[in-house]
Design a protein around this motif. Sequence first.
Motif, PDB file in Angstrom:
ATOM      1  N   ARG A   1      36.721  70.449  71.656  1.00 33.68           N
ATOM      2  CA  ARG A   1      37.518  69.224  71.560  1.00 33.68           C
ATOM      3  C   ARG A   1      37.402  68.654  70.154  1.00 33.68           C
ATOM      4  NH1 ARG A   1      38.638  66.697  76.574  1.00 33.68           N
ATOM      5  NH2 ARG A   1      38.887  68.346  78.143  1.00 33.68           N
TER       6      ARG A   1
ATOM      7  N   SER B   1      36.913  58.976  70.498  1.00 33.49           N
ATOM      8  CA  SER B   1      36.868  60.171  69.656  1.00 33.49           C
ATOM      9  C   SER B   1      37.461  59.924  68.270  1.00 33.49           C
ATOM     10  CB  SER B   1      37.620  61.326  70.331  1.00 33.49           C
ATOM     11  OG  SER B   1      39.017  61.088  70.333  1.00 33.49           O
ATOM     12  N   VAL B   2      37.741  58.661  67.966  1.00 34.52           N
ATOM     13  CA  VAL B   2      38.394  58.317  66.693  1.00 34.52           C
ATOM     14  C   VAL B   2      37.513  57.359  65.901  1.00 34.52           C
ATOM     15  CG1 VAL B   2      40.426  57.277  65.600  1.00 34.52           C
ATOM     16  CG2 VAL B   2      40.690  58.632  67.693  1.00 34.52           C
ATOM     17  N   ARG B   3      37.345  57.657  64.636  1.00 34.00           N
ATOM     18  CA  ARG B   3      36.693  56.760  63.683  1.00 34.00           C
ATOM     19  C   ARG B   3      37.713  56.403  62.613  1.00 34.00           C
ATOM     20  NH1 ARG B   3      31.827  59.443  62.544  1.00 34.00           N
ATOM     21  NH2 ARG B   3      30.559  57.877  63.614  1.00 34.00           N
TER      22      ARG B   3
ATOM     23  N   ASP C   1      34.209  70.073  67.980  1.00 39.41           N
ATOM     24  CA  ASP C   1      32.930  70.314  68.626  1.00 39.41           C
ATOM     25  C   ASP C   1      32.783  71.807  68.906  1.00 39.41           C
ATOM     26  OD1 ASP C   1      31.330  70.674  71.351  1.00 39.41           O
ATOM     27  OD2 ASP C   1      30.634  68.834  70.381  1.00 39.41           O
TER      28      ASP C   1
ATOM     29  N   TYR D   1      33.681  65.642  58.544  1.00 35.32           N
ATOM     30  CA  TYR D   1      35.020  66.013  59.001  1.00 35.32           C
ATOM     31  C   TYR D   1      35.654  66.928  57.959  1.00 35.32           C
ATOM     32  CZ  TYR D   1      34.687  61.994  62.215  1.00 35.32           C
ATOM     33  OH  TYR D   1      34.306  61.105  63.174  1.00 35.32           O
TER      34      TYR D   1
ATOM     35  N   ARG E   1      37.443  65.519  67.219  1.00 33.28           N
ATOM     36  CA  ARG E   1      37.230  64.125  66.853  1.00 33.28           C
ATOM     37  C   ARG E   1      38.001  63.877  65.559  1.00 33.28           C
ATOM     38  NH1 ARG E   1      33.256  61.698  69.682  1.00 33.28           N
ATOM     39  NH2 ARG E   1      33.047  60.078  68.102  1.00 33.28           N
TER      40      ARG E   1
END
Length: 258
Positions: A130, A200-202, A125, A97, A132
Amino acid sequence: MPVFDGWCNHVDAPVGDHFLRVMTGQPAHLNAGIQATATTVPGHYASEEHVARALRRLGKLASAALIEEKLPTTNAIRSGDLGEIYATEWIDAYSGYRAPIKRLRWKDHRNMAMRGEDVIGIFQDPQSLRLRFLKTEAKSRAALTAQVLSDARAGLDKDGGLPSPHALSFISARLLELNELPIADAIDDALWKHGIPLASVRHLLFTFSGNAPDALLTAALQAYPGEADQWGVGLRVEGHGAFIGAIYDQVIANANNA
């Protein structure tokens, strides 16, 4: 070069479906950590362009004063800021990220903590465009405890585990000011057009402490009952408080000797 290179080792381990990394500052190499971190810290409080312009226009003393006036003077705020700085640097170097802004540049006052999520990492992406998100809570303590991690978990679980609209709007606004229009638009699209699914979230629980974080982070990851992917990263440095003090002293010395 990542700020952790040359003075830390690390051990990775799975915790169920989650990921744990523990980094340990090597006692024989802590001076290298102080030097590397002191070189990194100023850019989190003021842009390189701002400092360079002050140096050109006003000279060395003024540019040094610009940096020093932005640095916190209290031990607690220095500790918290450095935890956030290390989390940001780890995200950019190792996570895949990007932390798109250095948030501490927009502090209301050098001896105040900033509100909201500590750091949000973003990955776009390349096909769908989109986003993340890596929602991050950073905690810095001489003695890390289960209660500190419980507080961090509460922060991660706010807004249904998603990055808050306020935090993302803040990032988008700063990126517009920096003329990074495509990523600012992508954030606005995620907020107001597509929505943000939890898939889509960590979450990243990042700790910087004087004691070993292994067992505490493992327990925190094991106890998580939700659906978001979880990462735990702990940086341990013995003599946590003295290490932080030496870093900020070195930042000031470097500014005055530039």
